[in-house]
Design a protein around this motif. Sequence first.
Motif, PDB file in Angstrom:
ATOM      1  N   ALA A 198      -0.249  14.042  -3.014  1.00  0.00           N
ATOM      2  CA  ALA A 198       1.095  14.303  -2.487  1.00  0.00           C
ATOM      3  C   ALA A 198       1.077  14.331  -0.955  1.00  0.00           C
ATOM      4  N   ASP A 199       0.008  14.894  -0.372  1.00  0.00           N
ATOM      5  CA  ASP A 199      -0.103  14.931   1.092  1.00  0.00           C
ATOM      6  C   ASP A 199      -0.130  13.512   1.660  1.00  0.00           C
ATOM      7  N   VAL A 200      -0.919  12.640   1.027  1.00  0.00           N
ATOM      8  CA  VAL A 200      -0.989  11.261   1.512  1.00  0.00           C
ATOM      9  C   VAL A 200       0.373  10.595   1.335  1.00  0.00           C
ATOM     10  N   ARG A 201       1.009  10.859   0.203  1.00  0.00           N
ATOM     11  CA  ARG A 201       2.329  10.269  -0.037  1.00  0.00           C
ATOM     12  C   ARG A 201       3.297  10.669   1.085  1.00  0.00           C
ATOM     13  N   ASN A 202       3.233  11.943   1.499  1.00  0.00           N
ATOM     14  CA  ASN A 202       4.145  12.409   2.547  1.00  0.00           C
ATOM     15  C   ASN A 202       3.789  11.865   3.932  1.00  0.00           C
ATOM     16  N   ASP A 203       2.496  11.623   4.154  1.00  0.00           N
ATOM     17  CA  ASP A 203       2.056  11.239   5.503  1.00  0.00           C
ATOM     18  C   ASP A 203       1.940   9.742   5.725  1.00  0.00           C
ATOM     19  N   VAL A 204       1.763   8.980   4.634  1.00  0.00           N
ATOM     20  CA  VAL A 204       1.319   7.591   4.784  1.00  0.00           C
ATOM     21  C   VAL A 204       2.273   6.753   5.623  1.00  0.00           C
ATOM     22  N   GLU A 205       3.578   6.947   5.457  1.00  0.00           N
ATOM     23  CA  GLU A 205       4.521   6.104   6.176  1.00  0.00           C
ATOM     24  C   GLU A 205       4.558   6.414   7.665  1.00  0.00           C
ATOM     25  N   HIS A 206       4.457   7.710   8.001  1.00  0.00           N
ATOM     26  CA  HIS A 206       4.694   8.118   9.386  1.00  0.00           C
ATOM     27  C   HIS A 206       3.433   8.247  10.220  1.00  0.00           C
ATOM     28  N   TYR A 207       2.322   8.582   9.571  1.00  0.00           N
ATOM     29  CA  TYR A 207       1.140   8.905  10.367  1.00  0.00           C
ATOM     30  C   TYR A 207       0.026   7.868  10.314  1.00  0.00           C
ATOM     31  N   PHE A 208      -0.147   7.197   9.185  1.00  0.00           N
ATOM     32  CA  PHE A 208      -1.295   6.307   9.059  1.00  0.00           C
ATOM     33  C   PHE A 208      -0.877   4.875   9.388  1.00  0.00           C
ATOM     34  N   ALA A 209      -0.903   4.570  10.683  1.00  0.00           N
ATOM     35  CA  ALA A 209      -0.405   3.280  11.146  1.00  0.00           C
ATOM     36  C   ALA A 209      -1.203   2.121  10.539  1.00  0.00           C
ATOM     37  N   ASP A 210      -2.510   2.322  10.358  1.00  0.00           N
ATOM     38  CA  ASP A 210      -3.356   1.233   9.891  1.00  0.00           C
ATOM     39  C   ASP A 210      -3.939   1.499   8.515  1.00  0.00           C
ATOM     40  N   VAL A 211      -3.093   1.938   7.606  1.00  0.00           N
ATOM     41  CA  VAL A 211      -3.566   2.192   6.243  1.00  0.00           C
ATOM     42  C   VAL A 211      -4.099   0.883   5.647  1.00  0.00           C
ATOM     43  N   THR A 212      -5.227   0.976   4.916  1.00  0.00           N
ATOM     44  CA  THR A 212      -5.823  -0.228   4.321  1.00  0.00           C
ATOM     45  C   THR A 212      -6.161   0.010   2.853  1.00  0.00           C
ATOM     46  N   CYS A 244      -8.500  10.707   8.453  1.00  0.00           N
ATOM     47  CA  CYS A 244      -8.451   9.872   9.647  1.00  0.00           C
ATOM     48  C   CYS A 244      -6.993   9.721  10.081  1.00  0.00           C
ATOM     49  N   ARG A 245      -6.739   9.933  11.389  1.00  0.00           N
ATOM     50  CA  ARG A 245      -5.357   9.867  11.893  1.00  0.00           C
ATOM     51  C   ARG A 245      -4.849   8.431  11.964  1.00  0.00           C
ATOM     52  N   ILE A 246      -5.760   7.461  11.889  1.00  0.00           N
ATOM     53  CA  ILE A 246      -5.365   6.065  12.010  1.00  0.00           C
ATOM     54  C   ILE A 246      -5.099   5.433  10.643  1.00  0.00           C
ATOM     55  N   CYS A 247      -6.046   5.612   9.711  1.00  0.00           N
ATOM     56  CA  CYS A 247      -5.939   4.877   8.448  1.00  0.00           C
ATOM     57  C   CYS A 247      -5.774   5.791   7.236  1.00  0.00           C
ATOM     58  N   GLY A 248      -5.892   7.114   7.431  1.00  0.00           N
ATOM     59  CA  GLY A 248      -5.639   8.039   6.327  1.00  0.00           C
ATOM     60  C   GLY A 248      -6.819   8.285   5.413  1.00  0.00           C
ATOM     61  N   LEU A 295       0.840  -1.205   0.000  1.00  0.00           N
ATOM     62  CA  LEU A 295       0.000   0.000   0.000  1.00  0.00           C
ATOM     63  C   LEU A 295       0.877   1.259   0.000  1.00  0.00           C
ATOM     64  N   LEU A 296       1.953   1.223   0.782  1.00  0.00           N
ATOM     65  CA  LEU A 296       2.885   2.359   0.782  1.00  0.00           C
ATOM     66  C   LEU A 296       3.494   2.520  -0.608  1.00  0.00           C
ATOM     67  N   SER A 297       3.836   1.383  -1.191  1.00  0.00           N
ATOM     68  CA  SER A 297       4.422   1.402  -2.530  1.00  0.00           C
ATOM     69  C   SER A 297       3.412   1.905  -3.565  1.00  0.00           C
ATOM     70  N   LEU A 350     -16.637  13.057  14.586  1.00  0.00           N
ATOM     71  CA  LEU A 350     -16.393  12.554  13.235  1.00  0.00           C
ATOM     72  C   LEU A 350     -16.043  11.081  13.351  1.00  0.00           C
ATOM     73  N   THR A 351     -16.701  10.264  12.541  1.00  0.00           N
ATOM     74  CA  THR A 351     -16.404   8.830  12.545  1.00  0.00           C
ATOM     75  C   THR A 351     -15.813   8.444  11.186  1.00  0.00           C
ATOM     76  N   CYS A 352     -14.698   7.727  11.217  1.00  0.00           N
ATOM     77  CA  CYS A 352     -14.068   7.286   9.973  1.00  0.00           C
ATOM     78  C   CYS A 352     -14.872   6.128   9.390  1.00  0.00           C
ATOM     79  N   ARG A 353     -15.278   6.280   8.138  1.00  0.00           N
ATOM     80  CA  ARG A 353     -16.070   5.226   7.490  1.00  0.00           C
ATOM     81  C   ARG A 353     -15.243   3.986   7.217  1.00  0.00           C
ATOM     82  N   SER A 354     -13.947   4.185   7.184  1.00  0.00           N
ATOM     83  CA  SER A 354     -13.081   3.084   6.814  1.00  0.00           C
ATOM     84  C   SER A 354     -12.682   2.228   8.019  1.00  0.00           C
ATOM     85  N   CYS A 355     -12.266   2.863   9.126  1.00  0.00           N
ATOM     86  CA  CYS A 355     -11.779   2.075  10.267  1.00  0.00           C
ATOM     87  C   CYS A 355     -12.618   2.261  11.521  1.00  0.00           C
TER      88      CYS A 355
END
Length: 314
Positions: free
Chosen positions: A106-120, A196-200, A26-28, A217-222
């Motif tokens: 680009a924002d997600v690209r910059n944040d995904v590795e460090h902030y979104f621990a549970d990206v899906t 979402c701070r957990i999954c992005g 997913l990061l890739s 606010l509820t994240c629809r994803s996680c």
Amino acid sequence: MDLLTNAIESIQVGIQDWETGTRPRLLSAVRNIHAGILLLFKEALVRLSSPSSHDVLVKAQYKPVMVNGEIKLVGVGKKTVDVPKLKERFKEFGIAADWKLYDQIADVRNDVEHYFADVTHASLRGVIAAAFVLIREFMERELEEKPLELLGQPTWQTMLKAQELYALERADCDKLFEGLNWSSEALETGVRMIRCRICGSDLLRPDVTESHWDSTLTCRSCGDVRTGDEFIPGALEAALEVESWVAAKDGADDPIGECPSCDGQTYVMSEGACALCGESATQKCESCGTAIPANEMGSSPLCGWCDHMMSKDD
Ligand SMILES: [Zn+2]
Ligand SMILES: [Zn+2]
Ligand SMILES: [Zn+2]
């Protein structure tokens, strides 16, 4: 170097990564799709550069040379333009790209590795949808190519489906947002910009309550739930990012200050009220009459200096 082939392959691999769905893939996926879009953008500049110019428009450096008694500019070296330069050149040469969608990716690209621990897989659907719209428009309008032919059926269908599903969910969230009275314009804008701070995921559903102060606010994803004091400061920062940047650059006053009532970093100077608790406070010092700057709003009705002097007298 064939930029267009590189661009297409990056996007195709990115979509395969996304479908695989493990965290490293997913990061890739985000990295590959982001890189593919930049390569597409650069392809447009290469096509505009004259054949003998060493791709002058896409090169970070160029120099003047004399050819048959005429001065021409030619590209130098291998380094290509960075994103700010790319934006500049697009403007100068009338190339249109959806920079708002690009910035989201680009924002997600910059944040995904460090902030979104549970990206899906699901939480990245918004990125795939944004990429789909951006790539389709850019290929058709600026490169005059058929995106389905370039990307191939499997990649195209995957992206199309992601976009359709995302659009439905987005519409659901937007409808709920419209039903809320946020009382702060900056908050109303910003609350749609945060993730979402957990999954992005950017599909955050507001739970409609009487007043927005206690809405969540509820994240629809996680399913992560955030309360107003948790999401409002970030939403304001997102909405007023440009103003903050300009203020910092010009030494002007910040757009957001500390609220003297609730202590949140949520007092919107231009709106004269706190977006978290709704309280208004005087923005003019009651003792010396000067305007209270944002970073001293916490001590309103006094400016920082008068507040300091008063506390010394006590
Ligand atoms: Zn989430
Ligand atoms: Zn407040
Ligand atoms: Zn004062």
